[in-house]
Motif scaffolding. Structure first.
Motif, PDB file in Angstrom:
ATOM      1  N   GLY A  97       0.810  -1.210   0.000  1.00 53.48           N
ATOM      2  CA  GLY A  97       0.000   0.000   0.000  1.00 53.48           C
ATOM      3  C   GLY A  97       0.843   1.259   0.000  1.00 53.48           C
ATOM      4  N   LYS A  98       1.897   1.267   0.789  1.00 53.93           N
ATOM      5  CA  LYS A  98       2.761   2.446   0.891  1.00 53.93           C
ATOM      6  C   LYS A  98       3.440   2.740  -0.443  1.00 53.93           C
ATOM      7  N   TYR A  99       3.997   1.721  -1.065  1.00 51.14           N
ATOM      8  CA  TYR A  99       4.697   1.922  -2.336  1.00 51.14           C
ATOM      9  C   TYR A  99       3.728   2.320  -3.448  1.00 51.14           C
ATOM     10  N   ALA A 132       0.738   6.405  -6.971  1.00 49.91           N
ATOM     11  CA  ALA A 132      -0.558   7.032  -7.250  1.00 49.91           C
ATOM     12  C   ALA A 132      -0.506   8.538  -7.017  1.00 49.91           C
ATOM     13  N   ASP A 133       0.156   8.947  -5.958  1.00 47.11           N
ATOM     14  CA  ASP A 133       0.267  10.378  -5.654  1.00 47.11           C
ATOM     15  C   ASP A 133       1.065  11.131  -6.716  1.00 47.11           C
ATOM     16  N   GLY A 171       0.618  10.343  -9.843  1.00 45.25           N
ATOM     17  CA  GLY A 171      -0.204  10.189 -11.038  1.00 45.25           C
ATOM     18  C   GLY A 171       0.167   8.995 -11.897  1.00 45.25           C
ATOM     19  N   ILE A 172       0.885   8.040 -11.325  1.00 45.27           N
ATOM     20  CA  ILE A 172       1.326   6.857 -12.071  1.00 45.27           C
ATOM     21  C   ILE A 172       0.313   5.732 -11.878  1.00 45.27           C
ATOM     22  N   ASN A 173      -0.221   5.229 -12.985  1.00 45.33           N
ATOM     23  CA  ASN A 173      -1.212   4.164 -12.947  1.00 45.33           C
ATOM     24  C   ASN A 173      -0.542   2.796 -13.106  1.00 45.33           C
ATOM     25  N   ILE A 174      -0.956   1.844 -12.302  1.00 49.36           N
ATOM     26  CA  ILE A 174      -0.431   0.478 -12.336  1.00 49.36           C
ATOM     27  C   ILE A 174      -1.392  -0.389 -13.135  1.00 49.36           C
ATOM     28  N   LEU A 175      -0.865  -1.083 -14.147  1.00 48.89           N
ATOM     29  CA  LEU A 175      -1.681  -1.944 -14.999  1.00 48.89           C
ATOM     30  C   LEU A 175      -1.666  -3.403 -14.556  1.00 48.89           C
TER      31      LEU A 175
END
Length: 118
Positions: free
Chosen positions: A83-85, A90-91, A93-97
């Motif tokens: 969650g931390k990483y 996310a903060d 603005g990077i989206n994880i696919l």
């Protein structure tokens, strides 16, 4: 290392064929997984030579894309590491696919290419 995403037929032997093609060419899979959605199998694997893997698989009729990855070693004994990483990304603005682990128990995150979101 990069991620290759491979679209496979949802049928017996599809993943075996992909693995055999790569293995026979000396291309090692360093982590990854596969899932089926809407009757299409999607495999995501971490590889050292993504371009060679892509070329080989496309020559054999598979659709393949290559994406950059973030590799991060989590402290497995500390709750909340994932969650931390992911919050940090996310903060920014990077989206994880896609998320999976490699053979060294590291967190592998396939990230969305910048500028692809509308």
């Amino acid at each position: 290392m990069k991620n290759i995403s491979i679209e496979l037929k949802n049928e017996p032997g599809a993943l075996a064929r992909m693995g055999e093609l790569l293995g026979n060419a000396g291309i090692s899979l360093e982590g990854g997984g596969m899932f089926v959605q809407n009757d299409i199998a999607i495999a995501n694997f971490l590889v050292g030579d993504a371009e060679a893997a892509k070329a080989l698989l496309e020559e054999n009729g598979m659709r393949v894309s290559i994406r950059e990855v973030a590799i991060h070693k989590l402290d497995q004994g500390t709750p909340g590491q994932l969650g931390k990483y992911c919050r940090m990304l996310a903060d920014k603005g990077i989206n994880i696919l896609v998320q999976y682990s490699d053979h060294a128990n590291r967190l592998i995150l396939v990230l969305e290419d910048p500028g692809t979101r509308g």
